[in-house]
Structures are given as C-alpha cells and as structure tokens.
Scaffold this motif. Structure first.
Motif, PDB file in Angstrom:
ATOM      1  N   GLY A 170      59.085 -43.167 -48.978  1.00 12.55           N
ATOM      2  CA  GLY A 170      57.937 -42.148 -49.858  1.00 12.55           C
ATOM      3  C   GLY A 170      56.565 -42.281 -49.045  1.00 12.55           C
ATOM      4  O   GLY A 170      56.071 -43.109 -48.654  1.00 12.55           O
ATOM      5  N   PHE A 171      56.069 -40.880 -49.080  1.00 13.10           N
ATOM      6  CA  PHE A 171      54.665 -40.936 -48.561  1.00 13.10           C
ATOM      7  C   PHE A 171      54.167 -39.373 -49.040  1.00 13.10           C
ATOM      8  O   PHE A 171      55.018 -38.676 -49.317  1.00 13.10           O
ATOM      9  CB  PHE A 171      54.857 -41.005 -47.003  1.00 13.10           C
ATOM     10  N   GLU A 172      52.731 -39.349 -48.783  1.00 15.15           N
ATOM     11  CA  GLU A 172      52.185 -38.085 -48.976  1.00 15.15           C
ATOM     12  C   GLU A 172      51.546 -37.647 -47.740  1.00 15.15           C
ATOM     13  O   GLU A 172      50.606 -38.292 -46.971  1.00 15.15           O
ATOM     14  CB  GLU A 172      50.969 -38.095 -50.000  1.00 15.15           C
ATOM     15  N   ALA A 173      51.783 -36.322 -47.253  1.00 20.78           N
ATOM     16  CA  ALA A 173      51.398 -35.724 -45.979  1.00 20.78           C
ATOM     17  C   ALA A 173      50.242 -34.750 -46.125  1.00 20.78           C
ATOM     18  O   ALA A 173      50.438 -33.781 -47.041  1.00 20.78           O
ATOM     19  CB  ALA A 173      52.456 -35.298 -45.216  1.00 20.78           C
ATOM     20  N   LYS A 174      49.161 -34.819 -45.156  1.00 21.60           N
ATOM     21  CA  LYS A 174      48.265 -33.999 -45.626  1.00 21.60           C
ATOM     22  C   LYS A 174      47.444 -33.920 -44.082  1.00 21.60           C
ATOM     23  O   LYS A 174      47.232 -34.636 -43.275  1.00 21.60           O
ATOM     24  CB  LYS A 174      47.226 -34.699 -46.546  1.00 21.60           C
ATOM     25  N   PHE A 175      47.241 -32.434 -43.824  1.00 21.04           N
ATOM     26  CA  PHE A 175      46.396 -31.899 -42.806  1.00 21.04           C
ATOM     27  C   PHE A 175      44.855 -32.116 -42.914  1.00 21.04           C
ATOM     28  O   PHE A 175      44.572 -31.978 -44.148  1.00 21.04           O
ATOM     29  CB  PHE A 175      46.377 -30.532 -42.191  1.00 21.04           C
ATOM     30  N   THR A 176      43.881 -32.722 -41.997  1.00 17.18           N
ATOM     31  CA  THR A 176      42.422 -32.594 -41.987  1.00 17.18           C
ATOM     32  C   THR A 176      42.120 -32.172 -40.558  1.00 17.18           C
ATOM     33  O   THR A 176      42.787 -32.332 -39.619  1.00 17.18           O
ATOM     34  CB  THR A 176      41.796 -34.032 -42.251  1.00 17.18           C
ATOM     35  N   THR A 177      40.926 -31.514 -40.635  1.00 16.46           N
ATOM     36  CA  THR A 177      40.339 -30.990 -39.369  1.00 16.46           C
ATOM     37  C   THR A 177      38.907 -30.736 -39.115  1.00 16.46           C
ATOM     38  O   THR A 177      38.324 -30.650 -40.442  1.00 16.46           O
ATOM     39  CB  THR A 177      41.173 -29.697 -38.966  1.00 16.46           C
ATOM     40  N   PRO A 178      38.173 -30.951 -38.335  1.00  9.95           N
ATOM     41  CA  PRO A 178      36.862 -30.634 -38.326  1.00  9.95           C
ATOM     42  C   PRO A 178      36.214 -29.412 -37.827  1.00  9.95           C
ATOM     43  O   PRO A 178      35.206 -29.009 -37.363  1.00  9.95           O
ATOM     44  CB  PRO A 178      36.337 -31.832 -37.183  1.00  9.95           C
TER      45      PRO A 178
ATOM     46  N   LYS B 163      41.759 -23.662 -43.096  1.00  7.87           N
ATOM     47  CA  LYS B 163      42.534 -23.272 -44.392  1.00  7.87           C
ATOM     48  C   LYS B 163      43.756 -23.922 -44.385  1.00  7.87           C
ATOM     49  O   LYS B 163      44.533 -23.945 -43.419  1.00  7.87           O
ATOM     50  CB  LYS B 163      42.889 -21.654 -44.310  1.00  7.87           C
ATOM     51  N   PHE B 164      44.232 -24.458 -45.555  1.00  6.29           N
ATOM     52  CA  PHE B 164      45.307 -25.165 -45.820  1.00  6.29           C
ATOM     53  C   PHE B 164      46.223 -24.603 -46.678  1.00  6.29           C
ATOM     54  O   PHE B 164      45.851 -23.847 -47.743  1.00  6.29           O
ATOM     55  CB  PHE B 164      44.971 -26.645 -46.120  1.00  6.29           C
ATOM     56  N   SER B 165      47.549 -24.533 -46.439  1.00 11.90           N
ATOM     57  CA  SER B 165      48.468 -24.130 -47.283  1.00 11.90           C
ATOM     58  C   SER B 165      49.792 -25.105 -47.321  1.00 11.90           C
ATOM     59  O   SER B 165      49.994 -25.723 -46.449  1.00 11.90           O
ATOM     60  CB  SER B 165      48.833 -22.669 -47.014  1.00 11.90           C
ATOM     61  N   VAL B 166      50.494 -24.991 -48.274  1.00  8.92           N
ATOM     62  CA  VAL B 166      51.884 -25.666 -48.345  1.00  8.92           C
ATOM     63  C   VAL B 166      52.696 -24.924 -49.298  1.00  8.92           C
ATOM     64  O   VAL B 166      52.485 -24.135 -50.250  1.00  8.92           O
ATOM     65  CB  VAL B 166      51.302 -27.075 -49.278  1.00  8.92           C
TER      66      VAL B 166
ATOM     67  N   SER C  31      63.136 -36.253 -52.532  1.00 10.78           N
ATOM     68  CA  SER C  31      62.836 -35.182 -52.824  1.00 10.78           C
ATOM     69  C   SER C  31      61.627 -34.843 -51.782  1.00 10.78           C
ATOM     70  O   SER C  31      60.831 -35.672 -51.416  1.00 10.78           O
ATOM     71  CB  SER C  31      62.441 -34.765 -54.344  1.00 10.78           C
ATOM     72  N   VAL C  32      61.637 -33.532 -51.561  1.00  7.87           N
ATOM     73  CA  VAL C  32      60.184 -33.014 -50.732  1.00  7.87           C
ATOM     74  C   VAL C  32      59.670 -32.160 -51.477  1.00  7.87           C
ATOM     75  O   VAL C  32      60.321 -31.063 -51.934  1.00  7.87           O
ATOM     76  CB  VAL C  32      60.592 -32.514 -49.478  1.00  7.87           C
ATOM     77  N   GLN C  33      58.504 -32.112 -52.142  1.00  7.26           N
ATOM     78  CA  GLN C  33      57.745 -31.222 -52.868  1.00  7.26           C
ATOM     79  C   GLN C  33      56.244 -31.263 -52.894  1.00  7.26           C
ATOM     80  O   GLN C  33      55.652 -32.173 -52.117  1.00  7.26           O
ATOM     81  CB  GLN C  33      58.052 -31.618 -54.282  1.00  7.26           C
ATOM     82  N   PRO C  34      55.471 -30.052 -53.040  1.00 11.52           N
ATOM     83  CA  PRO C  34      53.967 -30.159 -52.800  1.00 11.52           C
ATOM     84  C   PRO C  34      53.549 -31.056 -53.796  1.00 11.52           C
ATOM     85  O   PRO C  34      54.003 -31.403 -55.021  1.00 11.52           O
ATOM     86  CB  PRO C  34      53.766 -28.417 -53.178  1.00 11.52           C
ATOM     87  N   GLY C  35      52.290 -31.522 -53.394  1.00 13.38           N
ATOM     88  CA  GLY C  35      51.396 -32.476 -54.156  1.00 13.38           C
ATOM     89  C   GLY C  35      50.800 -31.767 -55.362  1.00 13.38           C
ATOM     90  O   GLY C  35      50.427 -30.791 -55.227  1.00 13.38           O
ATOM     91  N   ARG C  36      50.046 -32.514 -56.192  1.00 17.63           N
ATOM     92  CA  ARG C  36      49.410 -32.012 -57.211  1.00 17.63           C
ATOM     93  C   ARG C  36      48.162 -31.368 -56.787  1.00 17.63           C
ATOM     94  O   ARG C  36      47.702 -30.576 -57.403  1.00 17.63           O
ATOM     95  CB  ARG C  36      48.782 -33.082 -58.268  1.00 17.63           C
ATOM     96  N   ASN C  37      47.508 -31.549 -55.581  1.00 17.33           N
ATOM     97  CA  ASN C  37      46.363 -30.940 -55.129  1.00 17.33           C
ATOM     98  C   ASN C  37      46.283 -29.621 -54.400  1.00 17.33           C
ATOM     99  O   ASN C  37      45.442 -29.054 -53.889  1.00 17.33           O
ATOM    100  CB  ASN C  37      45.576 -31.991 -54.339  1.00 17.33           C
ATOM    101  N   GLY C  38      47.708 -29.284 -54.158  1.00 19.59           N
ATOM    102  CA  GLY C  38      47.959 -28.042 -53.455  1.00 19.59           C
ATOM    103  C   GLY C  38      47.809 -28.028 -51.996  1.00 19.59           C
ATOM    104  O   GLY C  38      47.951 -27.042 -51.169  1.00 19.59           O
TER     105      GLY C  38
END
Length: 808
Positions: free
Chosen positions: A181-189, A194-197, A232-239
């Motif tokens: 189990g883990f939570e994946a997220k992009f970050t960039t400088p 723009k981020f989407s899921v 399961s794989v699903q979007p996180g609460r923060n979008g």
C-alpha cells in the motif's frame, strides 16, 4: 575495528542469499541515489523509507526558447582585436571582444528536471527495519530495494528504464498477501504545473522555465499508470494523489514526453506521444517488460568483461565501504573493474537515440543546475565520449553525431554573423538543446571557435575503431569536417614577421581554454594567438579530413590545400621550464576562470577560490598527448619528457574530471603507477558513495574519463600499433578483459598474471592489419574480415617474431 567487522559480517550474511559479482553489482546498506535511464528518460531511485522519491528527467526538458544570439558587431572589430594581440595589448583585445562579440543573451539555456514522483508508504520508521539492501545490477540495469519490517514482512521494489518500451517501470511487492500500500503523487518546480488523476493514473503537465530573458517553450507531460494485483487503486482524497491499498503487488509505468521535435520545431504533442507509449505497454506483463529490457541492455553491456586481480573479502562489501577502504584501492582491485563497468552502464543509460550525455548525464534535480548541465565543448563533452569506442558501446555516440550536425546548421549562420565567413560552419565552447553556436559567458573563455575541431577528433576515432564505417564517413563525418575546415581556412591568419619570423599560420584570437595568461591592465586575460591546442587541433582536423577525402576519392585540390596549410602551422615547442609550451610564447600564467563570473552556489565559488591558489583544472596543451597522439614516448622521448614536466607543473587538481584527464595522460606516457595514483585519487576523493564523480557537485564526465583511463592502462592503439599492457600498475598484476576494442577494427580478449601477458585473442571486424606490441617487441598481424588469432608470450620472443599468415 569491531564496527568494521560488524559491517563485514552484514555483507557476508547478505551474500549467503544473493550471488553478487564484484565488477557488475553495486549495493548499499543505506539510502543513496541509484541512477537508471533508457537514454531519453532518467530516474534517480533513492531507496528511501517510508517515502520513496523518483527524480525524473526527460532529455528535451530545457529552459527558454530558440533565438538568434549572434553579435553582429563582431566582424567589424575583429581586425582591431587581432592587431591588439599582435602588439601584445591583450587587455584591449579581450575587452573589445567582451563588448562586441559575445552572444545576446550572454548565457545559454539549461537542462531542467521534470519533477518527482513520491511514493508514501504506511509509516515505518527506518530504525525499525532490518536486512535493508539497495542495489543496482549493471548487467541487467535493474535497481532493487529490499527491507524487512518489524512484523516480518519482506518488501521489494524493483525498477528499470526500458529502452525498447520507452517507459520507467517499478514493481512493489511483499512476501505476505495484501501488504502493499502507498500513496503516489507528482511534484515539480517547473512553470505552469497542472496535476490530474483518474482511476488508475496520475498526470503532470508543465513547461520549461523562462531563463536569461527567453520565455520557456518546452511543454511536457509526465504520466504514471498504476496497476495492482489484489487490493485497490483509487484517487486520493486531495484530488492529486493515487492510493494503492491491500495489494499483493503493484506496477507503476511512467511515460514522459514533450513538444520538442527538433531545435527549430516544437510542434510535438506531448499528450499524443505519452498516450501512444502507455497504450503500447498497457497489456504487457511485468515479466514481459523486464525481459525485453534486459535483452536490449545486455546486447550492449554484455560485450565487455573485466576482472582485475582476485576478489577479496572486501570485494563483497557495500560499494560505499569498498570506495573508502582503510587500505585504499590496493585492497580491492576489482573496484576499478566495477568503475569501468559503471561508466559503460551510465553511457548506455544516458545516451541512446536522442540527446547525448550532458554534464550530468541525464540525471538532474534542479531548474538551474551548476554550469547549466549543458554540453560543454572545451573538454567535458569530449570526455563523455572517450570510453565509447574502446569499451565497445559505440552506438551511444549516435546522439552526439546528431547534436554536431544540428549545431553545424546553426553554425553556418554564426560563421557569417560573428566572423563574416561565408564558407563552412563554427561553434564555441558550449551548446544545448537549441544548438547554439555563438560565444557565451565572457571573452575570457567563450571566444574559442576551436571546440568543433575537438569534436571532429571524436568523429575520426569512430572511423579509426571501425574502418567499415565508410558510409558514415561519406554521409556524416566528411561533410562536417570539410565544412569546418573551410571555416578555419578563412579564419586563420599569417603572423607578422616581427611577431614570428617564420610567419606561421595561426588562429587569432586564440586561447588555451579557461587558462589565464597573466594580468594586463589589472585584468586576467586569456586571448592571444597560436595556442598549442589550437595548432594541434588544426593539425589533426586537416590531416583527418585529407585522409577522408582520399578515402572517398573526392576534393583532391581541397585536400592539397589542407596539406599545404598544415605545413605552415606552428609546431609543438618546449618552453623555458622544460614544459610543452601552452601558447606561442611563454607567459606568466595566472587566474582561474570560475572566479571570474557569478556562480549561483556560494560553496562552488569557495571551492574554486581555494583551488585557484594551488592547482589548475585544464591541461589543454596536453591534447597532443591525449586524446590525440601527436606526442608519443615511443616516437619522441623529448616531447614526452616535456609533457611530463607540464603535468607536474600543472598539479593534481581538486576535482573529478581533471583527475581523470591526468590519469589518461600518464597512461599515454606509459607511466602506470602515476596513472594508478590518479585513478585512486578519483575514486577516493572525487566520487560520491554511488561512484558518481564529484566536481563540487555531481558531474558525470569523470565517470566516463576514468573508465577510459583504465582501458588506456590495459590496452592502447594509436600511431600504427596495438600496445598490450602499456601502463599496468603493480597493483593490477593479474587480470582479464574481454570485448575491448582497438583502432583498426579489432575486438580483443586478453589475460595476464604476475604482471606478464598470458595470451591475447584478436578478432577482426574489418580485415585490416595491425602491429601488436608487447614490451619492446612488435608482431605484425594480418587478419581477413571475421578472422581470429591467438598470441601468447612466446610469439613476442625475438626468435618467434615473423609475418603472421592471413587467416580466414
């Protein structure tokens, strides 16, 4: 001592479960950067707990946009500059060039990061885990991180960057069902992020930043698709996150692409490119992706084996411990074999099909990296390419030929606008994704139009190592070399008789890159006339271009002109201290280039200021020793002794790539112990724990240059001879190599023990002859294409030396 024994015990315990090869496996018992790449895409795998980070790169993500940077005032002032140099008014010459010849903007654009993919795992304190291992198998190009949690669950993360499938892949698994189990997220400088899921993917779009007044124009898309077995794989609460829970394993596939098509075309569609890439791999299994990746990588990497000495207990320690052994590298000779294979691995991972390796290969975390992470052409890019031919990965040079060809397109305009020369093309000491060819930064080190001649030396070597490359010579190398010769024929001038009575043909302005020649009007200057490197580069370029013209049976009159001009170039000379003279005359050199301009990081400036008071990095006047072969101790001991004096006077240097350069030079002087001294210095003092080379910050050129130095110590091939074991240090009394390449079109396998040759096997890919030297004996050898011959020590005994028969 007890601490060291404990570490050794840990290593040996790990070895009980894992077969490790000392020359092809790197492993660490702590988090550190492991680089993976497919030539276009790169990732830094940290192996962190509880939050893993993948730093992502795509080789077309750069700042700014294309522009016309030429300074059109330059042709009008060049006569004044030259006259000032003849009169030794070097301050006027340099200040005039600064005012009227430098590019606008003065700085070039920089290579930038795409950003990070972070993977936050359920909170596990790193102090509570055991059996941690973070490793890279160079033979398969697969990075693996394993650890066991307090409740006995073994987690494994496996990563690679696939060249055939054009994606970065990570599999996360556990030995207990439902534990992944883990939570994946992009970050960039980067600009305009723009981020989407959606249900199973994360997306990031952004743009290269505005830099030096030029607006960012590289648009890119990074997308990670995640699939899981179980859970399961699903979007996180923060979008902006994607969560995996309760899975047996999960696979992440990452694609990144841009709007870049060519330096003059940014009409590409990142969305279409990425969607096509991911659609092609969506139904492929993890095993299928892995197998295709390994087969592709092994096709290049597996050509070469190298062993130096017998592995010891130290050979199986974590790589960071091997690098820092109390007894030094003497306790673990195979560490140098690992260094060679790591250099080859980095070349394959950072230079395939699209862009060549830059100052950081392809691995960069910043928007404004040190020295722009550009293509620096007054040593660094050339050093990046040295290992490719002898260490049998010549295909990794294909992106370099493309870069040079495109720079030449822009260089035809620069020749006209900066020099009023209508024939041929030119470049200067830096270029980038926009293929800039104008002088940048400052006259002190930017007004050097000879960098392309050095690149053409790399191009000539591509033919020298494989004489079957005649079509490549015809279609790529010769047109570039001819155009460059045309420019230089119109650029060079004859020295006034009161300056040089012999009236040589020289470059003016000229420099020995980044080396000051003294203070004029309280200003350190570099511009003069007829530097040794310029003369030597022209000599090689004109000679090689003439050879190619004759090979192709074209341009006979042009070749004759080159030969006549070569005869009037200033020869190598020996200075007042017994050294190879660096310029046309002896000066009182001083100054350090990096102290003359603003560096974005204060610690770099401090390092530079310290170094300037002791030693100097560049040894450009050693170009005729290496990588050229105009100085050869077998042919001219006087010049060889002067080269040795020059190296002693210049000192050790306080950075990685100059240390690697010195190792290569001493190998060419047949001084194995001194070359070995510099290789030990490179490993111990100028390498990070992951063996990336250190130049205050990570800079990859020394990894490539150091790997090549080891090859030069074992096997050389220039000036008509293949020289076996020319510079072997006593620490490498035994060893074996397989798959090394030498000039003339030969692959060589060789073994030695007790410091003496056992046997060597030559395989010909071109059907040419070779004179094979071992110590003071030379055996002539002829092989038909595809032929093979084994030579032993007896073949080099005087009574056995005879003309070898032609073999089929």
């Amino acid at each position: 001592m007890a601490f060291r024994l404990l570490k050794l015990a840990i290593a040996l315990t790990w070895l009980a479960n894992v077969q490790v090869q000392a020359a092809t496996t790197m492993w660490f018992n702590k988090t550190t950067i492991i680089p993976i790449g497919n030539g276009r895409l790169g990732a830094e795998v940290f192996g962190q707990i509880p939050t893993e980070v993948l730093v992502l790169n795509e080789d077309h993500i750069w700042s700014g946009s294309i522009n016309d940077p030429s300074n059109k005032n330059c042709p009008g002032v060049l006569p004044k500059v030259r006259e000032a140099i003849w009169k030794d008014d070097l301050y006027t010459a340099q200040s005039t060039v600064d005012a009227s010849c430098m590019a606008t903007p003065l700085k070039q654009q920089v290579f930038q990061t795409a950003g990070n993919l972070t993977l936050a795992f359920p909170s596990v304190a790193s102090s509570s885990i055991s059996a941690y291992n973070h490793s890279l198998d160079l033979a398969t190009a697969i990075a693996t991180t394993t650890y066991t949690t307090q409740d006995g669950v073994l987690f494994t993360r496996t990563s690679f960057a696939s060249h055939p499938d054009n994606v970065i892949v990570m599999k996360i698994s556990a030995n207990v069902s439902g534990k992944v189990g883990f939570e994946a997220k992009f970050t960039t400088p980067m600009d305009n992020p723009k981020f989407s899921v959606n249900k199973s993917s994360l997306s990031l779009t952004a743009r290269g930043t505005t830099m030096y007044t030029l607006p960012g124009s590289i648009e890119f898309l990074a997308r990670a698709e995640i699939s899981a077995v179980g859970g399961s794989v699903q979007p996180g609460r923060n979008g902006d996150t994607l969560s995996v829970s309760g899975a047996d394993l999960a696979v992440i596939k990452i694609a990144i692409d841009t709007n870049y098509m060519r330096y003059d075309d940014i009409s590409g569609n990142p969305e279409a490119k990425v969607s096509e890439t991911l659609a092609a791999v969506r139904n492929k299994t993890w095993q299928g992706l892995r197998d295709a990746h390994v087969d592709d990588h092994a096709g290049l990497f597996g050509r070469v084996d190298i062993t130096l000495g017998t592995p010891t207990q130290y050979s199986y320690l974590p790589t960071n411990f091997r690098k820092n052994l109390p007894g030094g590298a003497d306790a673990d000779a195979d560490l140098f074999a690992l260094y060679v294979q790591y250099g080859r691995y980095l070349g394959i991972a950072s230079s395939r099909k699209t862009e060549p390796s830059n100052l950081q290969g392809i691995w960069n975390q910043e928007t404004n990296p040190a020295w722009g992470s550009k293509y620096t052409l007054n040593i660094n890019q050339q050093m990046n390419s040295w290992l490719s031919e002898p260490l049998n990965i010549a295909e990794t040079l294909d992106p370099l030929w493309n870069l040079i060809s495109e720079m030449a397109e822009r260089g035809t305009v620069t020749a006209v606008e900066e020099y009023n020369i209508t024939r041929g093309w030119v470049g200067h000491h830096n270029t980038g994704i926009w293929r800039d060819s104008t002088p940048i930064d400052a006259a002190f080190y930017g007004m050097w139009p000879m960098a392309p001649a050095w690149l053409m030396q790399n191009a000539y070597e591509h033919y020298a190592f494989e004489p079957n490359n005649i079509d490549w010579v015809k279609n790529v190398a010769y047109p570039l070399m001819k155009g460059l010769c045309e420019f230089y024929l119109d650029f060079v001038v004859v020295t006034p008789k009161d300056v040089e009575p012999q009236e040589y043909i020289v470059t003016n302005p000229s420099m020995s890159p980044e080396k000051g020649i003294g203070d004029y009007n309280d200003t350190n200057v570099s511009l003069t006339y007829g530097s040794t490197i310029d003369n030597s580069l022209l000599r090689d370029l004109f000679n090689h271009t003439t050879e190619f013209a004759n090979l192709l049976d074209v341009d006979a009159e042009f070749a004759e002109n080159l030969t006549a001009t070569m005869g009037r170039l200033m020869p190598l000379s020996i200075g007042s201290e017994g050294q190879i003279r660096e310029w046309a005359r002896d000066y009182n050199p001083g100054g350090c280039v990096c102290c003359l301009f603003s560096i974005p990081h204060l610690y770099l400036l401090v390092d530079c200021l310290i170094a300037c008071h002791s030693v100097f990095t560049h040894i450009s006047h050693m170009y005729p020793l290496f990588p050229s072969a105009q100085i050869d101790p077998r042919l001219n001991s006087t010049l060889a002794r002067a080269a040795n004096v020059s190296l002693m006077l210049r000192g050790d240097s306080g950075n990685g790539w100059p240390t690697a350069w010195r190792a290569n030079c001493f190998a060419r002087l047949l001084d194995g112990e001194k070359a070995y001294y510099y290789m030990k210095r490179l490993l111990n003092s100028f390498s990070y724990d992951n063996l990336w080379s250190k130049n205050s910050v990570f800079q990859i050129d020394a990894n490539f240059g150091g790997a090549n130095a080891v090859a030069e110590m074992i096997l050389q091939s220039h000036n008509g001879e293949v020289h076996l074991l020319p510079a072997i240090p006593s620490a490498w009394a035994s060893g074996r190599v397989k798959g090394f390449r030498v000039r003339g079109g030969f692959t060589v396998d060789m073994g030695w023990s007790g410091g003496k040759l056992e046997e060597v096997v030559f395989r010909s890919t071109s059907g040419t002859g070779a004179n094979v030297r071992y110590n003071d004996k030379v055996v002539p050898l002829e092989l038909l294409k595809g032929g093979q011959r084994t030579l032993g020590i007896l073949d080099f005994e005087a009574e056995h030396i005879s003309k070898m028969s032609v073999l089929t």
